[in-house]
Write a protein that holds these residues in place. Structure first.
Motif, mmCIF file in Angstrom:
data_model
loop_
_atom_site.group_PDB
_atom_site.id
_atom_site.type_symbol
_atom_site.label_atom_id
_atom_site.label_comp_id
_atom_site.label_asym_id
_atom_site.label_seq_id
_atom_site.Cartn_x
_atom_site.Cartn_y
_atom_site.Cartn_z
ATOM 1 N N ALA A 94 -7.322 9.663 5.258
ATOM 2 C CA ALA A 94 -8.097 9.503 4.023
ATOM 3 C C ALA A 94 -7.202 9.452 2.786
ATOM 4 N N ASP A 95 -5.891 9.432 2.988
ATOM 5 C CA ASP A 95 -4.955 9.374 1.870
ATOM 6 C C ASP A 95 -4.973 7.982 1.235
ATOM 7 N N VAL A 96 -4.878 7.951 -0.082
ATOM 8 C CA VAL A 96 -4.855 6.690 -0.823
ATOM 9 C C VAL A 96 -3.398 6.407 -1.190
ATOM 10 N N ASN A 97 -2.802 5.417 -0.558
ATOM 11 C CA ASN A 97 -1.364 5.192 -0.691
ATOM 12 C C ASN A 97 -1.040 4.462 -1.985
ATOM 13 N N VAL A 98 -0.893 5.227 -3.057
ATOM 14 C CA VAL A 98 -0.587 4.636 -4.360
ATOM 15 C C VAL A 98 0.908 4.592 -4.642
ATOM 16 N N ASN A 99 1.719 5.107 -3.734
ATOM 17 C CA ASN A 99 3.166 5.124 -3.916
ATOM 18 C C ASN A 99 3.823 4.233 -2.855
ATOM 19 N N PRO A 100 4.336 3.064 -3.238
ATOM 20 C CA PRO A 100 4.968 2.187 -2.249
ATOM 21 C C PRO A 100 6.145 2.825 -1.531
ATOM 22 N N GLY A 147 -1.122 10.614 -0.573
ATOM 23 C CA GLY A 147 -0.815 9.224 -0.822
ATOM 24 C C GLY A 147 0.214 8.954 -1.903
ATOM 25 N N ASP A 148 0.565 9.961 -2.698
ATOM 26 C CA ASP A 148 1.506 9.735 -3.796
ATOM 27 C C ASP A 148 2.674 10.699 -3.686
ATOM 28 N N THR A 149 3.454 10.524 -2.638
ATOM 29 C CA THR A 149 4.616 11.379 -2.447
ATOM 30 C C THR A 149 5.777 10.557 -1.937
ATOM 31 N N ALA A 150 6.978 10.943 -2.329
ATOM 32 C CA ALA A 150 8.189 10.302 -1.823
ATOM 33 C C ALA A 150 8.899 11.220 -0.835
ATOM 34 N N VAL A 151 8.243 12.342 -0.448
ATOM 35 C CA VAL A 151 8.812 13.306 0.488
ATOM 36 C C VAL A 151 7.917 13.369 1.719
ATOM 37 N N ASP A 152 8.528 13.352 2.893
ATOM 38 C CA ASP A 152 7.815 13.487 4.156
ATOM 39 C C ASP A 152 7.653 14.971 4.456
ATOM 40 N N SER A 153 6.414 15.444 4.569
ATOM 41 C CA SER A 153 6.164 16.874 4.766
ATOM 42 C C SER A 153 6.594 17.369 6.143
ATOM 43 N N HIS A 154 6.996 16.449 7.026
ATOM 44 C CA HIS A 154 7.613 16.892 8.279
ATOM 45 C C HIS A 154 8.961 17.542 8.004
ATOM 46 N N TYR A 155 9.608 17.111 6.905
ATOM 47 C CA TYR A 155 10.984 17.543 6.652
ATOM 48 C C TYR A 155 11.176 18.274 5.329
ATOM 49 N N GLY A 156 10.173 18.317 4.488
ATOM 50 C CA GLY A 156 10.287 18.998 3.204
ATOM 51 C C GLY A 156 8.913 19.276 2.642
ATOM 52 N N LEU A 157 8.872 19.850 1.456
ATOM 53 C CA LEU A 157 7.613 20.218 0.820
ATOM 54 C C LEU A 157 7.364 19.296 -0.371
ATOM 55 N N PRO A 158 6.453 18.330 -0.239
ATOM 56 C CA PRO A 158 6.192 17.389 -1.326
ATOM 57 C C PRO A 158 5.476 18.051 -2.506
ATOM 58 N N LEU A 159 5.696 17.492 -3.671
ATOM 59 C CA LEU A 159 5.016 17.915 -4.897
ATOM 60 C C LEU A 159 4.176 16.748 -5.394
ATOM 61 N N ILE A 160 2.872 16.971 -5.562
ATOM 62 C CA ILE A 160 1.967 15.958 -6.103
ATOM 63 C C ILE A 160 1.622 16.370 -7.522
#
Length: 594
Positions: A199-205, A250-263
């Motif tokens: 259900a994520d809206v991918n607004v970050n290419p 949908g708006d993150t440049a970090v993969d949560s498998h490997y780090g903690l994203p900030l939105i």
């Protein structure tokens, strides 16, 4: 048909129950959901209740055979014993757990054996004290069959090209049909829970983890597709669906498998961009919502990931959005949720935050014991645990698991990968192919012509080559993931002796761009195909460019049908495609036809 009352089925041994798989049903208890939930909860011990709140991976093709990986993680070697000892509420299948090695029949037999073990719970020891009353509750048997780039159950199961491809097709009917077929084939092998749709809206290419797993960068389109798939999975296939990853990845440049994203979305941005698909899923009756391991300060400035955030899961999801179903964590072995606390503490904090099911704790025994201790000390009340278990039991009842949890293996071939399903998948895929550039060279006749297939993906280039061969072409294949100057020179030379070059890109890098540009500079007919992210086509200019959104096997025949004109492309970009200069190479909704 054989039937059992509850006392009879609880008393059966694993072998006897597995032999009775044709029955596949617990007592008529379950006809009354409120009565079933009350009576089941009343007879469950606390360890059994906590077990219902855990879904874990188990290892091995045959769950009745020892596997050292189970022994190392759970202290017992057989997957069936893991289910019994932990009173697990569910299991999850992956390729790396060997769950799919023996094909559909093997998956079904494993599912039946695990369900049999769940129905024959035995007295176990927790911290030296005997526990367990053998309350029989069928398992959630889960997987991640999003389709497209996240596909666990491969051929002969029917393959689709995934969420963003469906977004390009713009058809709610196709989205629902794809989910219905996927769900029915899962259910045929005993998998009753699918961790989809996204259900994520991918607004970050630049998003490294969602991308084409999302339907679109447009919240309204994503919401329509999510709701359609919920209805396909749950209404048509009787498989529990799980909208993920709340409150939005949908708006993150970090993969949560490997780090903690900030939105950094504001409350207003979240309402506009992230919330609509989750609201649509809730309105459609979604069984589960999966949490995200990311920080969203607009709702919780404590630094805790959403998985551990009461303001996000209880106040926002349950309170403001009114969600009453099951909340499940994303996998707890991911780095994004393990930065602040131990694995045992994470389990307790997730339940405190509002989670109902803990998915894939990397320390399951410690997690279980920590939850039991939290109840003993009053940090968690047993009433809170009961409320979570009740939601799980209601979900299992709603999907018919209590009366239909074993698989009739004789029916698998009439459901999984049938000619009808495969034909429907082909037709849906045809409608998703997106032609974004055409300098007049397409369509092109390939029968009797020489076609060079070059670029990314050993398996994908082979599939495309085979599809061209089927269309009557004579083909050559050159596979490069990151082509060198020598590779590019080889491809350019080969293109001179071919009538058409089809070059595949995937998460395009500069080396791939150089390959496309060099082939284009020859002046020969070239089709560049982005076989994952559509953003690739903004990085180069070929005479013709096509987006497939996936390297699933189903895309190759559709691609050839579009190139040859057998299919008139109708797909429309479900995202904006930026150009390197910062503008737009192709806008949302762009798509050409013949």
């Amino acid at each position: 048909m054989l039937t059992f009352n509850r006392r009879q089925i609880i008393g059966l041994g694993v072998g006897a129950l597995a032999a009775s798989a044709v029955a596949g049903r617990l007592p008529a208890a379950a006809n009354n959901i409120n009565g079933y939930v009350r009576s089941t909860l009343a007879r469950m011990t606390l360890p059994e209740k906590v077990g219902q709140l855990m879904v874990q991976e188990v290892y091995g093709v045959d769950p009745t055979v020892d596997d050292a990986r189970n022994l190392g993680k759970y202290g017992t070697a057989k997957a069936v014993d893991v289910v019994r000892d932990l009173h697990l509420g569910g299991v999850i299948y992956f390729a790396w757990t060997d769950s799919y090695l023996n094909g559909p029949d093997g998956v079904a037999k494993a599912s039946n054996a695990l369900q049999a073990a769940s129905a024959e719970r035995r007295v176990t020891n927790v911290k030296g004290k005997p526990q367990g009353t053998k309350v029989a509750v069928p398992l959630l048997v889960a997987t991640d069959q999003e389709q497209g780039i996240v596909t666990r159950f491969g051929a002969p199961a029917t393959q689709f090209s995934g969420a963003m491809a469906l977004g390009a097709g713009r058809s709610e009917s196709d989205a629902r049909t794809a989910a219905a077929i996927t769900g029915k084939e899962l259910r045929a092998v005993g998998i009753n829970t699918n961790f989809a749709p996204v259900a994520d809206v991918n607004v970050n290419p630049a998003n490294p983890v969602i991308g084409v797993r999302s339907f679109s960068s447009d919240p309204a389109l994503a919401a329509q597709m999510v709701a359609a798939q919920v209805r396909g999975y749950q209404g048509d296939a009787r498989v529990s669906a799980s909208a993920k990853h709340f409150p939005g990845h949908g708006d993150t440049a970090v993969d949560s498998h490997y780090g903690l994203p900030l939105i950094t979305h504001s409350r207003e941005e979240w309402e506009r961009l992230d919330a609509p698909p989750f609201r649509a899923a809730i309105d459609a009756g979604i069984d589960m919502i999966m949490t995200a391991h990311l920080v969203m300060p607009a709702f919780d400035d404590s630094g805790h990931p959403a998985t551990l955030s009461k303001p996000i899961l209880t106040d926002l999801l349950r309170g403001e959005l009114g969600y009453e179903g099951v909340v499940i964590t994303d996998a707890l072995d991911m780095a994004g949720v393990r930065e602040m606390y131990s694995d045992a503490e994470v389990a307790v904090r997730a339940l405190e935050a509002g989670v109902d099911i803990l998915l894939m704790s990397p320390a399951p025994l410690a997690a279980r014991d920590a939850v039991l201790e939290a109840v003993r000390t009053g940090r968690l009340s047993e009433a809170e645990i009961d409320a979570k278990v009740e939601r799980v039991l209601r979900m299992k009842h709603r999907r018919g698991l209590l009366n239909d949890y074993l698989v009739d293996t004789a029916r698998i071939n009439s459901i999984v990968g049938t000619p009808e399903h495969l034909s429907i998948a082909d037709a849906i895929t045809d409608r998703t192919m997106t032609l974004v550039r055409n300098d007049g060279m397409l369509p092109v006749q390939v029968s009797g012509r020489r076609v060079l297939v070059a670029g990314w993906g050993v398996g994908t280039t082979q599939l495309v080559q085979a599809a061209f061969n089927e269309a009557g072409a004579t083909t050559t294949r050159l596979n490069y993931t990151s082509p060198t100057a020598a590779n590019i020179a080889q491809a350019v030379a080969a293109s001179q002796t071919h009538d058409l070059t089809v070059v595949l890109t995937h998460n395009v890098n500069q080396a791939q761009i150089n390959l496309v540009n060099a082939l284009t500079a020859t002046g020969k007919p070239v089709v560049a195909v982005a076989v994952r992210n559509p953003y690739d086509v903004g990085r180069y200019e070929a005479p013709a460019e096509i987006c497939t959104y996936s390297y699933s096997p189903v895309i190759a025949p559709s691609l050839v049908r579009v190139i040859t004109g057998e299919v008139n492309p109708t797909g429309k970009l479900p995202v904006d495609v930026p150009s390197p200069s910062g503008g737009l190479a192709y806008p949302f909704g762009h798509g050409l036809s013949y």
